[in-house]
Design a protein around this motif. Sequence first.
Motif, PDB file in Angstrom:
ATOM      1  N   GLN A 173       3.467  -5.782  -6.153  1.00  0.00           N
ATOM      2  CA  GLN A 173       2.090  -5.400  -6.441  1.00  0.00           C
ATOM      3  C   GLN A 173       1.814  -4.136  -5.627  1.00  0.00           C
ATOM      4  O   GLN A 173       1.757  -4.199  -4.395  1.00  0.00           O
TER       5      GLN A 173
ATOM      6  N   LEU B 242      -6.026  -2.961   1.694  1.00  0.00           N
ATOM      7  CA  LEU B 242      -6.013  -3.541   0.344  1.00  0.00           C
ATOM      8  C   LEU B 242      -7.432  -3.800  -0.150  1.00  0.00           C
ATOM      9  O   LEU B 242      -7.764  -3.519  -1.318  1.00  0.00           O
TER      10      LEU B 242
ATOM     11  N   VAL C  56       0.883  -1.169   0.000  1.00  0.00           N
ATOM     12  CA  VAL C  56       0.000   0.000   0.000  1.00  0.00           C
ATOM     13  C   VAL C  56       0.917   1.213   0.000  1.00  0.00           C
ATOM     14  O   VAL C  56       1.696   1.406   0.948  1.00  0.00           O
TER      15      VAL C  56
ATOM     16  N   TYR D 254      -0.460  -0.857  -4.579  1.00  0.00           N
ATOM     17  CA  TYR D 254      -1.807  -0.305  -4.515  1.00  0.00           C
ATOM     18  C   TYR D 254      -1.701   1.141  -4.041  1.00  0.00           C
ATOM     19  O   TYR D 254      -1.470   1.401  -2.857  1.00  0.00           O
TER      20      TYR D 254
ATOM     21  N   LEU E 232      -8.933  -0.457  -1.132  1.00  0.00           N
ATOM     22  CA  LEU E 232      -8.400   0.088  -2.379  1.00  0.00           C
ATOM     23  C   LEU E 232      -8.936  -0.665  -3.591  1.00  0.00           C
ATOM     24  O   LEU E 232      -9.156  -0.073  -4.658  1.00  0.00           O
ATOM     25  N   GLU E 233      -9.145  -1.966  -3.462  1.00  0.00           N
ATOM     26  CA  GLU E 233      -9.760  -2.724  -4.550  1.00  0.00           C
ATOM     27  C   GLU E 233     -11.196  -2.248  -4.778  1.00  0.00           C
ATOM     28  O   GLU E 233     -11.642  -2.091  -5.925  1.00  0.00           O
TER      29      GLU E 233
END
Length: 269
Positions: A173, A231, A162, A175, A234-235
Amino acid sequence: MSTTADHLQVLGMTEWESRAYLALLKESPATGYSVAKRSGVPRAKVYEVLSSLERKDAVHVTRGESLQYGPVPPGELIERMRVQTTERLDAAEVAIAEYAVQTDNNAAIWDIQGRQQILSRARRLIEGAQRRILMEIWESDADELRADLDAASAREVEIIVVAYGDPGYPFAQVYPHPLLDEVTGGRWLVLSVDDREVIAGIVSSGDRSRAALTTHPGLVVPVTELVRQDLYKLEILAAYGDVLESKFGPGLSKLREMFGACAQHPDVP
């Protein structure tokens, strides 16, 4: 200055054993009397010393009319000691690790103070990661851990971040979080490794930065879950951002105002 006998004692020989072994390197085969004379080991003790060296596989013995002793070649002796030492260290490592797992439920929560100390501990956690790293980090601090995270990725450790700003982590990955301005208290770092150890705290206050480091499940579980919750959020924002921001403001600012920070902690500048 260390002598050859001193080095042999470091490898596990007594002073008299090291003297006797070095005497045999000078002259062999030799009787116990000869070894005592050349080494300075008392005659009354020399056979006891040579028997001890035999048990340690440091000397050879021929048994005829009189006992004759010869040294095991130094290269062979050192290599055997090296193998034995490695085996003992490996066994100790396994035993200590097993003990640590057994006592993990009573793990301490360490108070780490100072930005560089916190980042140093974070690097150690990253170095020990085996499966997955979950973290939250600000763009201003991202460079500090980039090389360590890149190395973990090369070991096939999954890295999920994040990010407040752009950390420049092509191996992870990432975010992006809509919050880009520092909040009261400053920038934080949260790092959870393999769901078993976390470090979390403020890293933007220089020497007054503070973080908690622990394997205690009472802290590891909720801190790791908070990163997961971010997470999830944020998705959801990525999929339904327009709807949510129409109700709660850009970047859900109305929610942040509703549940914003209380009075500043006295230890945070």
